[in-house]
Design a protein around this motif. Structure first.
Motif, PDB file in Angstrom:
ATOM      1  N   SER A   1      40.140  40.628  38.369  1.00 26.87           N
ATOM      2  CA  SER A   1      40.099  42.033  37.966  1.00 26.87           C
ATOM      3  C   SER A   1      38.969  42.733  38.706  1.00 26.87           C
ATOM      4  N   LEU A   2      39.096  44.053  38.825  1.00 28.89           N
ATOM      5  CA  LEU A   2      38.050  44.830  39.503  1.00 28.89           C
ATOM      6  C   LEU A   2      36.756  44.797  38.695  1.00 28.89           C
TER       7      LEU A   2
ATOM      8  N   MET B   1      49.365  49.465  41.573  1.00 29.77           N
ATOM      9  CA  MET B   1      47.910  49.374  41.606  1.00 29.77           C
ATOM     10  C   MET B   1      47.404  48.540  42.774  1.00 29.77           C
TER      11      MET B   1
ATOM     12  N   PHE C   1      44.509  50.023  44.825  1.00 30.06           N
ATOM     13  CA  PHE C   1      43.289  50.477  44.167  1.00 30.06           C
ATOM     14  C   PHE C   1      42.210  49.398  44.204  1.00 30.06           C
ATOM     15  N   GLY C   2      40.962  49.849  44.191  1.00 33.10           N
ATOM     16  CA  GLY C   2      39.840  48.924  44.049  1.00 33.10           C
ATOM     17  C   GLY C   2      39.158  48.554  45.339  1.00 33.10           C
TER      18      GLY C   2
ATOM     19  N   THR D   1      36.498  50.976  46.622  1.00 34.67           N
ATOM     20  CA  THR D   1      35.254  50.875  45.853  1.00 34.67           C
ATOM     21  C   THR D   1      34.370  49.771  46.389  1.00 34.67           C
TER      22      THR D   1
ATOM     23  N   GLU E   1      41.897  47.754  32.574  1.00 36.07           N
ATOM     24  CA  GLU E   1      41.801  47.470  34.008  1.00 36.07           C
ATOM     25  C   GLU E   1      42.424  48.574  34.856  1.00 36.07           C
ATOM     26  N   LYS E   2      43.541  49.119  34.409  1.00 37.07           N
ATOM     27  CA  LYS E   2      44.212  50.162  35.194  1.00 37.07           C
ATOM     28  C   LYS E   2      43.309  51.368  35.360  1.00 37.07           C
TER      29      LYS E   2
ATOM     30  N   ASN F   1      40.401  50.698  37.818  1.00 35.79           N
ATOM     31  CA  ASN F   1      40.806  50.876  39.210  1.00 35.79           C
ATOM     32  C   ASN F   1      40.888  52.353  39.582  1.00 35.79           C
TER      33      ASN F   1
ATOM     34  N   ASP G   1      38.013  54.280  42.121  1.00 35.85           N
ATOM     35  CA  ASP G   1      38.480  54.826  43.391  1.00 35.85           C
ATOM     36  C   ASP G   1      38.448  56.350  43.412  1.00 35.85           C
TER      37      ASP G   1
END
Length: 550
Positions: free
Chosen positions: A182-183, A248, A251-252, A255, A478-479, A482, A486
């Protein structure tokens, strides 16, 4: 029209005599070109008009060299138009092919090497990165010796460290896909290192002046060029590993590419301070005299500026193309398709980046510097327009409106809003995303400008801001983590970053501050806070959002 003779059963061959004239070419090209021009004009116009209006109406001052500044702003618009189109034609076809093909054809080590190389070299081609090299002259050696040294004498070192940090972030992001982490977990090590280095630097008399520029470096390194290339590799890796695309996948990773430049620049500042690697007053005097002599000898006006910008653009774009060609030819072992299109794209990118750099020096930089340096007229104790308290409030409100308006004008924010609305099943509307990001940027700029006006340390605003964002990260889904993280990356674009740096340096010079950095950092972290907070609210109150999480 000429019609050839033929038998009844034979196909009729028809030839048209069409003269290719400049008028015909313009009729074909004009609609497409005007659309691209208007896209960049809409991004720059709101913040430029507001800066002019604040200078003329609120501060009651004229704009010096208004015609030259307007011409410079036009060069910025044309430059970004050509540059982005050049990247689309010349860079992205190769980047997307590498992202889709490399993970399936090469081993993990090669994928990591390519990710590092692309992330590193693409950073040098970012238009916003030019702001660091151009605007460093606004720092006074007497106020911040090490900061002056880094921005004027060791500029390439800063850019190299920031670029290497983006490369490290690319590897970090791809490893996240491989390990299916996970991010929340992935960002913690890099962010913890950044915070620890920042705390240490805050107690170092030299390195503390680099805190703002180090955190700002993380915000300007992932833009028009780097972000699409890194995203293409990340999504390609996710597909090669058989990960399901839930919307997704992209994403991430941006970052992560923003965190590691902060750590490397901050570490370099500490090492140089501890080792005594800093320009002494005697060396500074000699360097200043040599620079003045060189400037007098080389002053060639606009043509000299254009040539210098063009050669700088070549050293930024051509190495990236060499890496892309090399990977395509020697790693993927595939021919380069549509070579003529790619050559046209490279030419457009070079023209665009040259125009952007010229416009940065002649338009964006002078405008931001003028407004920033004269903002103190609103509250100067020796005759301020609005008095001390009200004047500072007006300047802070001005900062909010600039941040809010500039972020809403960023094209990348519109794309983010559309994506978020799709992946949240319509629960998190595009309108909410865009305006929550805009409010976050505005709040961040209020805090950043207040730091300069009141002489606060960078640590005093960095730690509370990132402490809050970490708390929200830990309790958010988590969604939304992300999406939120970002969102901070899309607010500091090619136009916003130079204006914010110029504004910060102008205000700092006016109030006698040592440095005016950290506006980009604040304009990046507070959108994360606003989006995560709104995401928590949406998730708790909207059934569609809760269903999308299941």
């Amino acid at each position: 029209m000429q019609e050839s003779q033929a038998s009844p059963d034979a196909p009729v061959h028809v030839e048209y005599d069409v003269k290719i004239t400049p008028k015909l070419v313009w009729a074909i090209v004009a609609p497409y070109t005007s659309a691209k021009f208007m896209e960049q004009l809409k991004a720059l116009l709101p913040v430029s008009v507001f800066l002019f209006a604040f200078q003329l109406l609120a501060l009651r001052q004229g704009v010096a060299s208004a015609a030259a500044i307007t011409a410079g702003l036009l060069a910025v618009i044309l430059g970004l138009m050509f540059f982005i189109e050049g990247i689309r034609l010349g860079v992205m076809p190769l980047g997307e092919n590498i992202g889709a093909t490399l993970p399936a054809k090469a081993g993990m080590v090669m994928v990591m090497l390519v990710a590092f190389a692309l992330g590193t070299i693409a950073t040098f081609a970012e238009p916003a990165v030019a702001a660091l090299t151009v605007l460093g002259g606004g720092v006074k050696y007497e106020n911040a010796p090490m900061l002056w040294d880094f921005l004027n004498n060791r500029t390439f070192m800063i850019l190299l460290l920031a670029a290497a940090g983006v490369g490290m972030g690319s590897i970090n992001g791809i490893m996240r896909f491989v390990r299916n982490k996970s991010l929340k977990v992935t960002i913690m090590p890099g962010l913890a290192i950044c915070v620890v280095l920042t705390v240490i630097a805050a107690f170092d008399k030299n390195a503390r002046d680099l805190i703002g520029v180090a955190w700002d470096a993380g915000g300007i390194t992932t833009g028009t060029v780097t972000a699409p290339l890194v995203l293409a590799l990340g999504v390609g890796m996710a597909r090669a590993l058989g990960k399901s695309d839930t919307g997704m996948s992209g994403f991430g990773i941006i970052t992560l590419c923003s965190i590691w430049p902060i750590a490397l620049v901050m570490a370099a500042a500490l090492v140089c301070s501890w080792a005594g690697i800093i320009v002494t007053p005697e060396q500074y005097a000699a360097l200043k005299a040599a620079a003045a002599t060189a400037a007098t000898a080389e002053s060639g006006g606009l043509l000299s500026l254009v040539w210098e910008s063009f050669t700088s653009s070549c050293t930024s774009v051509l190495p990236l193309m060499a890496v892309l060609f090399g990977v395509q030819k020697f790693v993927l072992k595939e021919p380069v398709r549509n070579l003529d299109q790619i050559i046209v794209g490279i030419a457009l990118a070079l023209i665009g980046l040259t125009l952007f750099k010229v416009g940065l020096i002649t338009g964006l930089n002078p405008l931001g510097d003028q407004v920033g340096s004269k903002a103190t007229l609103a509250f100067d104790p020796n005759g301020g327009i609005y008095g001390l308290a009200l004047g500072k409030i007006i300047v802070l409100l001005f900062a909010f409106v600039v941040g809010y308006g500039a972020s809403l004008a960023e094209p990348a924010l519109m794309s983010l809003g559309i994506t978020v609305e799709e992946v949240t099943a319509g629960a998190f509307k595009k309108f909410l995303v865009m305006h929550s990001v805009g409010v976050g940027v505005g709040l961040g700029l209020i805090i950043g400008v207040a730091r300069i006006l009141f002489g606060w340390s960078s640590l005093a605003i960095m730690l509370p801001s990132y402490g809050l964002v970490l708390l929200l990260t830990m309790i958010s889904d988590e969604k939304y983590v992300n999406i939120g993280w970002d969102s901070g990356g899309v607010t500091t674009g090619d136009i916003t970053s130079p204006i914010l740096i110029a504004l910060g340096l102008g205000v700092a010079a006016a109030v006698g501050g040592a440095e005016g950095f950290s506006l980009i950092a604040m304009g990046s972290v507070w959108p994360i806070i606003s989006v995560l907070a709104l995401g928590l609210f949406v998730n708790k109150t909207t059934p569609a959002a809760r269903a999308a999480e299941k």
